[in-house]
Design a protein around this motif. Structure first.
Motif, PDB file in Angstrom:
ATOM      1  N   VAL A 133      43.635  28.002  51.651  1.00 54.99           N
ATOM      2  CA  VAL A 133      44.259  27.280  52.752  1.00 54.99           C
ATOM      3  C   VAL A 133      45.734  27.654  52.735  1.00 54.99           C
ATOM      4  O   VAL A 133      46.421  27.444  51.733  1.00 54.99           O
ATOM      5  N   THR A 134      46.221  28.239  53.825  1.00 54.64           N
ATOM      6  CA  THR A 134      47.591  28.716  53.904  1.00 54.64           C
ATOM      7  C   THR A 134      48.391  27.803  54.822  1.00 54.64           C
ATOM      8  O   THR A 134      47.979  27.530  55.947  1.00 54.64           O
ATOM      9  N   LEU A 135      49.524  27.345  54.329  1.00 57.17           N
ATOM     10  CA  LEU A 135      50.413  26.490  55.100  1.00 57.17           C
ATOM     11  C   LEU A 135      51.709  27.250  55.357  1.00 57.17           C
ATOM     12  O   LEU A 135      52.332  27.767  54.420  1.00 57.17           O
ATOM     13  N   CYS A 136      52.089  27.328  56.623  1.00 55.10           N
ATOM     14  CA  CYS A 136      53.324  27.994  57.027  1.00 55.10           C
ATOM     15  C   CYS A 136      54.204  26.956  57.720  1.00 55.10           C
ATOM     16  O   CYS A 136      53.728  26.208  58.587  1.00 55.10           O
ATOM     17  N   ALA A 137      55.469  26.907  57.353  1.00 56.97           N
ATOM     18  CA  ALA A 137      56.385  25.912  57.910  1.00 56.97           C
ATOM     19  C   ALA A 137      57.758  26.541  58.072  1.00 56.97           C
ATOM     20  O   ALA A 137      58.124  27.489  57.363  1.00 56.97           O
ATOM     21  N   ALA A 138      58.507  25.999  59.036  1.00 58.10           N
ATOM     22  CA  ALA A 138      59.887  26.439  59.294  1.00 58.10           C
ATOM     23  C   ALA A 138      60.766  25.197  59.353  1.00 58.10           C
ATOM     24  O   ALA A 138      60.414  24.203  59.996  1.00 58.10           O
ATOM     25  N   ILE A 139      61.915  25.248  58.663  1.00 58.09           N
ATOM     26  CA  ILE A 139      62.841  24.125  58.647  1.00 58.09           C
ATOM     27  C   ILE A 139      64.234  24.637  58.978  1.00 58.09           C
ATOM     28  O   ILE A 139      64.558  25.817  58.786  1.00 58.09           O
ATOM     29  N   SER A 140      65.037  23.735  59.516  1.00 56.56           N
ATOM     30  CA  SER A 140      66.439  24.025  59.832  1.00 56.56           C
ATOM     31  C   SER A 140      67.290  22.894  59.283  1.00 56.56           C
ATOM     32  O   SER A 140      66.801  22.034  58.527  1.00 56.56           O
ATOM     33  N   ASN A 141      68.558  22.865  59.703  1.00 56.44           N
ATOM     34  CA  ASN A 141      69.436  21.799  59.257  1.00 56.44           C
ATOM     35  C   ASN A 141      69.013  20.439  59.800  1.00 56.44           C
ATOM     36  O   ASN A 141      69.435  19.396  59.282  1.00 56.44           O
ATOM     37  N   HIS A 142      68.191  20.438  60.850  1.00 59.55           N
ATOM     38  CA  HIS A 142      67.783  19.199  61.483  1.00 59.55           C
ATOM     39  C   HIS A 142      66.371  18.781  61.074  1.00 59.55           C
ATOM     40  O   HIS A 142      65.804  17.876  61.683  1.00 59.55           O
ATOM     41  N   GLY A 143      65.782  19.437  60.096  1.00 57.49           N
ATOM     42  CA  GLY A 143      64.464  19.056  59.611  1.00 57.49           C
ATOM     43  C   GLY A 143      63.411  20.109  59.898  1.00 57.49           C
ATOM     44  O   GLY A 143      63.734  21.286  60.161  1.00 57.49           O
ATOM     45  N   VAL A 144      62.164  19.702  59.880  1.00 54.02           N
ATOM     46  CA  VAL A 144      61.041  20.623  60.084  1.00 54.02           C
ATOM     47  C   VAL A 144      60.964  20.998  61.561  1.00 54.02           C
ATOM     48  O   VAL A 144      60.882  20.128  62.437  1.00 54.02           O
TER      49      VAL A 144
ATOM     50  N   ASN B 163      47.723  36.636  58.967  1.00 57.95           N
ATOM     51  CA  ASN B 163      47.874  38.042  59.314  1.00 57.95           C
ATOM     52  C   ASN B 163      48.965  38.179  60.373  1.00 57.95           C
ATOM     53  O   ASN B 163      49.624  37.197  60.747  1.00 57.95           O
ATOM     54  N   THR B 164      49.173  39.388  60.860  1.00 57.91           N
ATOM     55  CA  THR B 164      50.256  39.629  61.814  1.00 57.91           C
ATOM     56  C   THR B 164      50.056  38.842  63.104  1.00 57.91           C
ATOM     57  O   THR B 164      51.009  38.253  63.646  1.00 57.91           O
ATOM     58  N   HIS B 165      48.840  38.791  63.597  1.00 54.35           N
ATOM     59  CA  HIS B 165      48.567  38.074  64.840  1.00 54.35           C
ATOM     60  C   HIS B 165      48.863  36.581  64.692  1.00 54.35           C
ATOM     61  O   HIS B 165      49.498  35.965  65.565  1.00 54.35           O
ATOM     62  N   GLN B 166      48.402  35.989  63.597  1.00 55.43           N
ATOM     63  CA  GLN B 166      48.638  34.564  63.379  1.00 55.43           C
ATOM     64  C   GLN B 166      50.114  34.266  63.157  1.00 55.43           C
ATOM     65  O   GLN B 166      50.618  33.222  63.572  1.00 55.43           O
ATOM     66  N   LEU B 167      50.813  35.197  62.519  1.00 58.80           N
ATOM     67  CA  LEU B 167      52.243  34.994  62.304  1.00 58.80           C
ATOM     68  C   LEU B 167      53.004  35.039  63.624  1.00 58.80           C
ATOM     69  O   LEU B 167      53.948  34.259  63.846  1.00 58.80           O
ATOM     70  N   LEU B 168      52.613  35.933  64.532  1.00 51.77           N
ATOM     71  CA  LEU B 168      53.266  35.992  65.846  1.00 51.77           C
ATOM     72  C   LEU B 168      53.007  34.707  66.637  1.00 51.77           C
ATOM     73  O   LEU B 168      53.897  34.211  67.343  1.00 51.77           O
TER      74      LEU B 168
ATOM     75  N   PHE C 177      52.551  31.783  65.321  1.00 53.39           N
ATOM     76  CA  PHE C 177      53.399  30.767  64.690  1.00 53.39           C
ATOM     77  C   PHE C 177      54.838  30.887  65.172  1.00 53.39           C
ATOM     78  O   PHE C 177      55.502  29.882  65.464  1.00 53.39           O
ATOM     79  N   LEU C 178      55.349  32.124  65.304  1.00 49.57           N
ATOM     80  CA  LEU C 178      56.722  32.326  65.770  1.00 49.57           C
ATOM     81  C   LEU C 178      56.889  31.867  67.212  1.00 49.57           C
ATOM     82  O   LEU C 178      57.934  31.302  67.576  1.00 49.57           O
ATOM     83  N   ASN C 179      55.876  32.097  68.047  1.00 48.55           N
ATOM     84  CA  ASN C 179      55.951  31.630  69.434  1.00 48.55           C
ATOM     85  C   ASN C 179      55.988  30.103  69.499  1.00 48.55           C
ATOM     86  O   ASN C 179      56.765  29.518  70.269  1.00 48.55           O
TER      87      ASN C 179
END
Length: 224
Positions: free
Chosen positions: A176-187, A198-203, A205-207
């Motif tokens: 089970v893979t968990l990907c998260a992005a946080i900034s100064n204002h939280g998640v 994979n590359t498709h799933q990462l793209l 996630f970025l969108n």
């Protein structure tokens, strides 16, 4: 001099029969030392073979006793004539050479390679350059972590004073893979996926992360 007098000169409690036995052995066999102990079974492994067994553990700290047993039986060059060996015998050999069971530490072998160290250096230099600019920047940190669903070996053997380490180039079983992005204002955004990214799933996630940032832009403007 009598036997008793001769024995009392050496030790007060020695009997004349012991003195007589020593003198008779000297007359018949020309020796007064005891014969070396010859009882019991001889050792199964030679010192060189025990060193080979220790090397098996040094090369793979997670090796099991049954795996060592199998290697010994299958190796007809270094362990010639040994067709069977018990697990207790293998365990005694390891203990005699100061190898004990201990916690197994998993260290990715590529983490401290020269290539990865250079990438870390370049990353830090880039952060310093952005921090020195007059235009403010907001950093968004994205990380991916996998969790394996299968059991794995938690203990291994190594020489006393050294950790038991095994390389882990990858994991086997369901992840089970968990990907998260946080900034100064939280998640900013997070998503769990069954299996690796994979590359498709990462793209994708970025969108989704971009859409989340655009939704927060009115409330917390992002410079870059």
């Amino acid at each position: 001099m009598s036997m008793r007098e001769a024995g009392q000169r050496v030790q007060p409690n020695i009997s004349r029969f012991t003195v007589s036995t020593i003198i008779r052995r000297f007359r018949e066999e020309n020796r007064i030392e005891r014969l070396p102990h010859g009882g019991g079974r001889t050792g199964m492994f030679s010192p060189h073979q025990e060193t080979l067994i220790v090397d098996m553990v040094r090369e793979n700290n997670a090796i099991k006793l049954c795996e060592i047993q199998q290697k010994i039986i299958e190796d007809h060059v270094n362990f010639e004539g040994i067709n069977s060996v018990s697990l207790s015998t293998v365990d005694r050999v390891l203990k005699r050479n100061r190898l004990r069971m201990k916690q197994l530490y998993r260290v990715p072998f590529d983490r401290n390679s020269d290539r990865v160290k250079e990438q870390r250096f370049q990353y830090v230099q880039r952060v310093f350059q952005l921090g020195a600019m007059e235009r403010p920047h907001e950093y968004i940190y994205m990380h991916e972590a996998g969790f394996n669903l299968t059991k794995r070996r938690r203990s291994g053997r190594n020489v006393i004073g050294h950790r038991a380490i095994v390389g882990v180039p990858g994991q086997h079983g369901g992840n089970v893979t968990l990907c998260a992005a946080i900034s100064n204002h939280g998640v900013v955004h997070h998503h769990a996926n069954l299996g690796p990214y994979n590359t498709h799933q990462l793209l994708i996630f970025l969108n989704h992360m971009r859409d989340a940032l655009l939704g927060q832009q009115d409330e917390h403007p992002i410079c870059e």
